[in-house]
Motif scaffolding. Structure first.
Motif, PDB file in Angstrom:
ATOM      1  N   ASP A  39      46.082  13.679  -0.168  1.00  0.00           N
ATOM      2  CA  ASP A  39      45.497  14.936   0.305  1.00  0.00           C
ATOM      3  C   ASP A  39      46.539  15.636   1.172  1.00  0.00           C
ATOM      4  OD1 ASP A  39      44.130  17.004   1.562  1.00  0.00           O
ATOM      5  OD2 ASP A  39      42.334  15.818   1.943  1.00  0.00           O
ATOM      6  N   SER A 108      42.715  26.442  -0.204  1.00  0.00           N
ATOM      7  CA  SER A 108      43.751  25.487   0.192  1.00  0.00           C
ATOM      8  C   SER A 108      44.336  25.825   1.559  1.00  0.00           C
ATOM      9  CB  SER A 108      44.859  25.450  -0.864  1.00  0.00           C
ATOM     10  OG  SER A 108      44.350  25.069  -2.126  1.00  0.00           O
ATOM     11  N   THR A 110      43.009  27.709   3.909  1.00  0.00           N
ATOM     12  CA  THR A 110      41.971  27.619   4.935  1.00  0.00           C
ATOM     13  C   THR A 110      41.733  26.165   5.329  1.00  0.00           C
ATOM     14  OG1 THR A 110      40.902  29.634   4.105  1.00  0.00           O
ATOM     15  CG2 THR A 110      39.583  28.194   5.519  1.00  0.00           C
ATOM     16  N   ARG A 111      41.781  25.262   4.366  1.00  0.00           N
ATOM     17  CA  ARG A 111      41.665  23.833   4.678  1.00  0.00           C
ATOM     18  C   ARG A 111      42.779  23.414   5.629  1.00  0.00           C
ATOM     19  NH1 ARG A 111      42.644  19.755   1.165  1.00  0.00           N
ATOM     20  NH2 ARG A 111      41.074  18.332   2.015  1.00  0.00           N
ATOM     21  N   ASP A 115      40.400  22.860   8.721  1.00  0.00           N
ATOM     22  CA  ASP A 115      39.644  21.641   8.443  1.00  0.00           C
ATOM     23  C   ASP A 115      39.882  20.627   9.562  1.00  0.00           C
ATOM     24  OD1 ASP A 115      39.099  18.896   7.249  1.00  0.00           O
ATOM     25  OD2 ASP A 115      38.480  20.167   5.574  1.00  0.00           O
ATOM     26  N   SER A 118      42.713  18.221   9.061  1.00  0.00           N
ATOM     27  CA  SER A 118      44.074  18.730   8.930  1.00  0.00           C
ATOM     28  C   SER A 118      44.908  18.280  10.115  1.00  0.00           C
ATOM     29  CB  SER A 118      44.066  20.259   8.842  1.00  0.00           C
ATOM     30  OG  SER A 118      45.375  20.762   8.727  1.00  0.00           O
ATOM     31  N   SER A 121      48.088  21.713  11.364  1.00  0.00           N
ATOM     32  CA  SER A 121      47.660  23.106  11.254  1.00  0.00           C
ATOM     33  C   SER A 121      48.532  24.056  12.059  1.00  0.00           C
ATOM     34  CB  SER A 121      46.201  23.238  11.711  1.00  0.00           C
ATOM     35  OG  SER A 121      46.060  22.800  13.061  1.00  0.00           O
ATOM     36  N   LYS A 163      39.952  24.235  -5.824  1.00  0.00           N
ATOM     37  CA  LYS A 163      38.744  24.437  -5.023  1.00  0.00           C
ATOM     38  C   LYS A 163      37.543  23.764  -5.690  1.00  0.00           C
ATOM     39  CE  LYS A 163      35.962  28.221  -3.027  1.00  0.00           C
ATOM     40  NZ  LYS A 163      34.666  28.001  -3.696  1.00  0.00           N
ATOM     41  N   GLU A 167      35.584  20.516  -4.054  1.00  0.00           N
ATOM     42  CA  GLU A 167      34.184  20.716  -3.671  1.00  0.00           C
ATOM     43  C   GLU A 167      33.250  19.834  -4.492  1.00  0.00           C
ATOM     44  OE1 GLU A 167      34.132  25.284  -1.948  1.00  0.00           O
ATOM     45  OE2 GLU A 167      33.567  24.947  -4.043  1.00  0.00           O
TER      46      GLU A 167
END
Length: 376
Positions: A39, A108, A110-111, A115, A118, A121, A163, A167
Motif C-alpha cells: 500500500d 489516491s 486524498t488517501r 488517511d 498515511s 503526508s 478507487k 473501496e
C-alpha cells in the motif's frame, strides 16, 4: 561474458547487474531492504518504496537523468497565482484493463494526504484539495505557493491506485494481487523472503518494461549478497559495503553503477539545553570535527562531505555552500568565548552509526569537548 553491476552502501547508491541478462529473463536482485506492505501510503521504508515504484505510476516521473517528465499526466499547467495545478491525463489503464480516471487520481492523492494510515503526508501539506473534471482533468489546489509542488507529485506515496478496487476489497487490495498502474504486477509475494513481479501488459508506456520481470530477494548480510552474485544466484545486488567496492569492481564480470544517494549522516544537537543553546559552542563542535577525513574513511573515498542537512542528490540543494572548515584553533577560541566550562559531554547515538561516531571521536581535537557513545 556475463557482466554484473553493484550498488554500494556508502554516501552513494550502486547496483551490480548482469550485462548478459536478456529482455526475456527475470532479473534477480538481492537487497537488504524488506517489503512489508504494498500500500503506497503505509510506509516510507526503502524496500517498500522500491516496490511502490514498480507497481504504481504517478502523474509525473523522472527520466534516467533525473529530469521531470510526463507520467500519467501527459501535460499540465500552473495558474498565474501559482495556486492551482491542472493536469490532463493520458489514455491509460490499470493492470485489470479498466481505464485510469481523474476519480482514481483524486482518491489516491486524498488517501496520501488525509488517511489516518498515511505515514508520509507531509509532502502534500501544501495541498488544499484535489478535484476531477470530466474523466481526464485533475486540479490540485494549493494553500499557498509552493516551489516543490510538482516534484512532490512524483514522490512514492502519490502512486495511483484503483478507487473501485480499494473501496471494494479494502486492505486485501494490497495483499492479494494488487491492481497496478505501473510497469509491473505482483506474481507472488512471500513476506520476509521475496517479491516477484511480472510485466503489466496494460502499462501505458509502449515497450516497457524491457524484461520478463524482477525478483526482489531479501538478503540481510552484505557479504552473503556479494557471494550470491559471484556464484550466479543473483543478477544484481544493492548496498555493497564501500570497503568491498575496489575488489568487487576489479572483476571483469562486474560493474558498479554508482548513483547519487539521499543518505546523510549527522549528529543533531539539542539547542534548547546547555551547552548547545549557545551558538558559539555549536560552532565550536562543528569546527572541531574533520568531516572530510571522516567521510573519506567511512566511504573509502566514494562519498562527499555534507554541506547541509539536505543531501546533494535532491533538488534545491545549495551545492555552492561550503562545508564547515576543520579548524581546531578556531574551535578552542569559540569555546572560550562561549564560556564553556570544560565538562565532558556524552552524546548518545544509535549502534548503526557507531563507526562514524568512532571516527568522529578520533578526529575531535578538543578532548574536553565531546565524547560520542553508542546506545545498546
Amino acid at each position: 561474458m556475463k557482466r554484473k553491476y553493484i550498488i554500494p552502501a556508502c554516501a552513494l547508491v550502486a547496483l551490480l547487474l548482469s550485462n548478459a541478462v536478456s529482455a526475456e529473463e527475470l532479473i534477480r536482485i538481492g537487497s537488504p531492504y524488506v517489503t512489508t506492505t504494498l500500500d503506497p501510503i503505509r510506509s516510507a521504508s526503502a524496500g517498500n518504496i522500491e516496490a511502490f515504484g514498480q507497481l504504481y505510476a504517478r502523474l509525473l516521473r523522472r527520466d534516467p537523468s533525473g529530469q521531470r517528465q510526463p507520467g500519467l499526466a501527459e501535460k499540465w499547467t500552473i495558474s498565474k497565482d501559482g495556486l492551482e495545478l491542472t493536469f490532463t491525463l493520458r489514455a491509460a489503464k490499470f493492470s485489470n484493463g479498466v481505464p485510469i480516471t481523474g476519480d482514481d487520481v483524486v482518491f489516491s492523492l486524498t488517501r496520501a494526504m488525509s488517511d489516518k494510515k498515511s505515514v508520509y503526508s507531509a509532502t502534500l501539506a501544501a495541498v488544499e484539495r484535489v478535484t476531477a473534471e470530466g474523466g481526464n482533468i485533475v486540479k490540485v489546489k494549493l494553500k499557498y505557493r509552493f516551489a516543490p509542488a510538482l516534484d512532490n507529485l512524483e514522490v512514492f506515496n502519490t502512486g495511483i491506485v484503483s478507487k473501485t478496487d480499494v473501496e471494494t476489497r479494502g486492505d486485501k487490495a494490497f495483499t492479494d494481487k494488487p491492481v497496478s498502474s505501473g510497469p509491473y504486477v505482483v506474481r507472488e509475494w512471500r513476506p520476509n523472503d521475496r517479491l516477484i513481479l511480472e510485466p503489466n501488459t496494460n502499462y501505458w508506456r509502449g515497450g516497457y518494461p524491457k524484461n520478463s520481470g524482477a525478483e526482489f530477494i531479501e538478503v540481510a548480510n552484505p557479504n552473503t549478497r556479494v557471494s550470491m552474485l559471484m556464484s550466479g544466484e543473483l543478477d544484481a545486488v544493492r548496498d555493497v559495503p564501500c570497503a568491498q567496492l575496489e575488489n568487487v569492481g576489479a572483476r571483469d564480470t562486474l560493474r558498479d553503477a554508482l548513483e547519487p544517494s539521499t543518505i546523510i549522516y549527522m549528529t543533531l544537537l539539542n539547542e534548547r539545553r546547555p551547552p548547545f543553546n549557545n551558538v558559539k559552542i555549536r560552532q565550536a563542535a562543528a569546527h572541531a570535527l574533520n568531516v572530510s577525513a571522516i567521510t573519506k574513511a567511512m566511504t573509502e573515498g566514494h562519498g562527499t562531505p555534507a554541506n547541509t542537512t539536505l543531501p546533494d542528490a535532491l533538488d534545491y540543494h545549495a551545492k555552492d555552500l561550503p562545508v564547515v572548515a576543520y579548524d581546531p584553533k578556531l574551535a578552542r577560541m569559540l569555546l572560550t568565548d562561549g564560556g564553556y566550562d570544560g565538562k565532558e559531554l556524552t552524546i548518545p547515538i544509535l549502534p548503526c552509526v557507531g563507526r562514524s561516531a568512532a571516527l568522529a571521536a578520533r578526529t575531535v581535537s578538543i578532548p574536553t569537548m565531546t565524547i560520542l557513545r553508542s546506545m545498546s
